[in-house]
Design an enzyme around this catalytic site. Structure first.
Site, PDB file in Angstrom:
ATOM      1  N   LYS A  58      -6.721   8.040  -9.194  1.00 25.42           N
ATOM      2  CA  LYS A  58      -5.904   7.049  -8.481  1.00 25.42           C
ATOM      3  C   LYS A  58      -5.023   7.783  -7.490  1.00 25.42           C
ATOM      4  CE  LYS A  58      -4.479   2.775  -8.024  1.00 25.42           C
ATOM      5  NZ  LYS A  58      -4.707   2.956  -6.586  1.00 25.42           N
ATOM      6  N   GLN A  82      -0.278  14.067  -7.634  1.00 24.40           N
ATOM      7  CA  GLN A  82      -0.595  12.730  -8.155  1.00 24.40           C
ATOM      8  C   GLN A  82      -0.939  12.759  -9.645  1.00 24.40           C
ATOM      9  OE1 GLN A  82      -0.730  10.347  -5.368  1.00 24.40           O
ATOM     10  NE2 GLN A  82      -0.344   8.840  -6.933  1.00 24.40           N
ATOM     11  N   LYS A  99       2.498  12.606 -11.315  1.00 22.07           N
ATOM     12  CA  LYS A  99       3.150  11.337 -10.974  1.00 22.07           C
ATOM     13  C   LYS A  99       2.514  10.191 -11.769  1.00 22.07           C
ATOM     14  CE  LYS A  99       3.734  10.370  -6.592  1.00 22.07           C
ATOM     15  NZ  LYS A  99       3.478   9.905  -5.209  1.00 22.07           N
ATOM     16  N   LYS A 105      -6.700  11.912  -4.354  1.00 21.34           N
ATOM     17  CA  LYS A 105      -6.135  11.608  -3.031  1.00 21.34           C
ATOM     18  C   LYS A 105      -7.240  11.715  -1.996  1.00 21.34           C
ATOM     19  CE  LYS A 105      -2.069  10.582  -1.184  1.00 21.34           C
ATOM     20  NZ  LYS A 105      -1.071   9.668  -1.745  1.00 21.34           N
ATOM     21  N   GLY A 139      -3.378   2.625  -0.361  1.00 23.37           N
ATOM     22  CA  GLY A 139      -2.843   2.960   0.957  1.00 23.37           C
ATOM     23  C   GLY A 139      -1.960   4.202   0.902  1.00 23.37           C
ATOM     24  N   ASP A 140      -1.601   4.682   2.075  1.00 22.50           N
ATOM     25  CA  ASP A 140      -0.690   5.822   2.223  1.00 22.50           C
ATOM     26  C   ASP A 140      -0.259   5.800   3.682  1.00 22.50           C
ATOM     27  OD1 ASP A 140       0.202   8.372   0.583  1.00 22.50           O
ATOM     28  OD2 ASP A 140      -0.285   9.139   2.561  1.00 22.50           O
ATOM     29  N   THR A 193       7.177   0.973  -3.738  1.00 22.51           N
ATOM     30  CA  THR A 193       7.608   2.374  -3.666  1.00 22.51           C
ATOM     31  C   THR A 193       9.091   2.459  -3.324  1.00 22.51           C
ATOM     32  OG1 THR A 193       5.384   2.922  -2.881  1.00 22.51           O
ATOM     33  CG2 THR A 193       7.046   4.647  -2.759  1.00 22.51           C
ATOM     34  N   ASN A 225       6.839   1.785   5.404  1.00 20.04           N
ATOM     35  CA  ASN A 225       6.931   0.896   4.240  1.00 20.04           C
ATOM     36  C   ASN A 225       7.978   1.346   3.225  1.00 20.04           C
ATOM     37  OD1 ASN A 225       5.724   0.522   1.257  1.00 20.04           O
ATOM     38  ND2 ASN A 225       5.291  -1.280   2.470  1.00 20.04           N
ATOM     39  N   SER A 277       0.339  -0.245  -8.160  1.00 21.89           N
ATOM     40  CA  SER A 277      -1.107  -0.240  -7.924  1.00 21.89           C
ATOM     41  C   SER A 277      -1.857  -0.358  -9.242  1.00 21.89           C
ATOM     42  CB  SER A 277      -1.526   1.047  -7.211  1.00 21.89           C
ATOM     43  OG  SER A 277      -1.229   0.984  -5.837  1.00 21.89           O
TER      44      SER A 277
END
Length: 444
Positions: free
Chosen positions: A90, A111, A114, A126, A165-166, A209, A240, A376
């Site tokens: 993820k 990630q 996290k 990623k 998204g990123d 976020t 964002n 997410s």
């Protein structure tokens, strides 16, 4: 030589051309020394550190597409699937000219920890491309996204790898990618998160976020005898994360006085007008000069400078390595009490150490910005159940997750004699869960 030093040396030798990845590995492994030293014989025998710093796979591919002038363009696409010991890979898809394998590996490595911290069953990955969506028409972005997904679709799935998204990948890009995935595979599944509400997206995902950053920051302050009320906050970025961090900070009674973009920054002594910021950035997709032009209390400045403003709390929400040692010195001199990372690794190692040594509370991105990936994962749950939860239900779950993350990392730091070192606490808490799962599943 200690096991940690051996692996840092090995990783440095194998990835000498990837400075961001090496920075992330060194930062994590250095802070894990107490755990690794306590289990050195076992971890060395099982090659735990070698396995956790080497991705399961690194996928790199060509992305050809046709621009509005009929010219064929070629970009490079990436997906690094790092570790799936606790769940499907993820992690977001970053579309930005700076994207290369080293940056994707750094983000994927971070990630792992996290995602582990969220306590939800998601592994680390990623992806992205060096494509720049800025200045492109909707048709050009659709052409790129469809070509990108045509190749990426071979490697992802709802129970295998679920991108999100990123930077550069918002609702528009996710929509085009999801449509292409569905067409290629012929199935409707929750393979991407950050989707539109009309086709399986989650309420509160857009805000997650930024809101999550403030929920964790508020809890960190509370546990140190402070709160957000009446605090002056400096925020970098205007995407964002920055927008919704600004919104939630002001809901909690703070005053946010700065935002920035790639060309300059704004200081607004009256407090950032969130509605105007959204209009400029989300609707017009314009520069911050337009914010300053429409707001008499705002001053626009070219280049860097957000961290020169006196504040109680600093929230870097733009990109990696944007808060430098000289910025940290300026923040300390101006009496800043806390820094929490809204972006991924926005503070350099030297700046982080300086802030910590000078008594500034510091929440690392892998904990502080985990609200996005947590929500997410909640979107994945809703997709699996064919349900849609209310905004309040998702927001409440998000707040609970972020408060829990802070207490877990706080407890981990204390357990290893590092009270107040939230960087070490986050890495240790995330690492312990992943290692337990890796050990249980054998050498795979």
């Amino acid at each position: 030589m200690s096991y940690v030093d051996e692996v840092i040396e090995l990783v440095t030798k194998k990835n000498a051309d990837q400075p961001e990845f090496l920075q992330a590995v060194k930062e994590v492994l250095e802070s894990l020394r107490p755990v690794v030293d306590a289990n050195e014989e076992l971890y060395r025998k099982e090659a735990i550190l070698e396995r956790i710093t080497e991705p399961d796979r690194q996928i790199m591919f060509r992305v050809p597409w046709v621009d509005d002038q009929g010219q064929v363009q070629v970009n490079r696409g990436f997906r690094v699937q790092f570790n799936n010991a606790i769940g499907p890979y993820k992690g977001g898809l970053r579309l930005h000219p700076s994207v290369n394998l080293g940056i994707i590996k750094f983000l994927g490595f971070e990630q792992i920890f996290k995602n582990s911290l969220t306590s939800l069953p998601i592994g680390g990955g990623k992806g992205g491309s060096d494509f720049d969506p800025k200045g492109k028409s909707d048709r050009e972005i659709m052409a790129f996204c469809q070509s990108f997904m045509t190749e990426l679709a071979k490697y992802i799935g709802a129970d295998m790898d679920v991108p999100a998204g990123d930077i550069g990948t918002g609702a528009r890009e996710i929509g085009y990618m999801f449509g292409q995935y569905k067409k290629i595979k012929g199935i409707y599944e929750g393979v991407l998160t950050g989707k539109g509400l009309s086709y399986g997206g989650s309420l509160a995902r857009t805000e997650a976020t930024g809101y999550g950053l403030l929920y964790l920051t508020q809890e960190m302050l509370k546990c140190n005898g402070m709160d957000m009320k009446d605090k002056i906050v400096c925020i970098s970025g205007s995407g964002n994360v920055a927008i919704y961090a600004t919104q939630k900070a002001q809901q909690l009674g703070a005053k946010v006085v700065t935002v920035s973009d790639s060309t300059g920054w704004v200081y607004d002594s009256e407090g950032i007008d969130v509605a105007l910021l959204k209009e400029v950035k989300e609707v017009k997709r314009a520069r911050l000069t337009e914010y300053a032009a429409a707001r008499p209390s705002a001053e626009y400045h070219e280049g860097r400078g957000v961290w020169s403003i006196t504040c109680d709390i600093a929230l870097p929400c733009a990109t990696q390595n944007e808060l430098l040692l000289e910025d940290a010195k300026q923040l300390v001199e101006n009496g800043c009490k806390a820094v929490a990372e809204g972006a991924n690794m926005p503070t350099t190692l030297e700046a982080t150490e300086y802030l910590q040594k000078n008594g500034v509370l510091f929440a690392p991105g892998k904990a502080a910005n985990a609200g996005g990936v947590a929500t997410s994962a909640l979107e994945m749950s809703q997709n699996s159940e064919r349900l849609s939860w209310s905004f309040e239900e998702v927001d409440s779950k998000l707040q609970g997750i972020m408060v829990n993350i802070f207490h877990n990392l706080d407890a981990a730091a204390k357990r290893y004699g590092k009270e107040g070192d939230y960087v070490a606490g986050a890495n240790i808490a995330g690492f312990e869960k992943v290692v337990e799962a890796m050990m249980a599943q054998g050498v795979v």
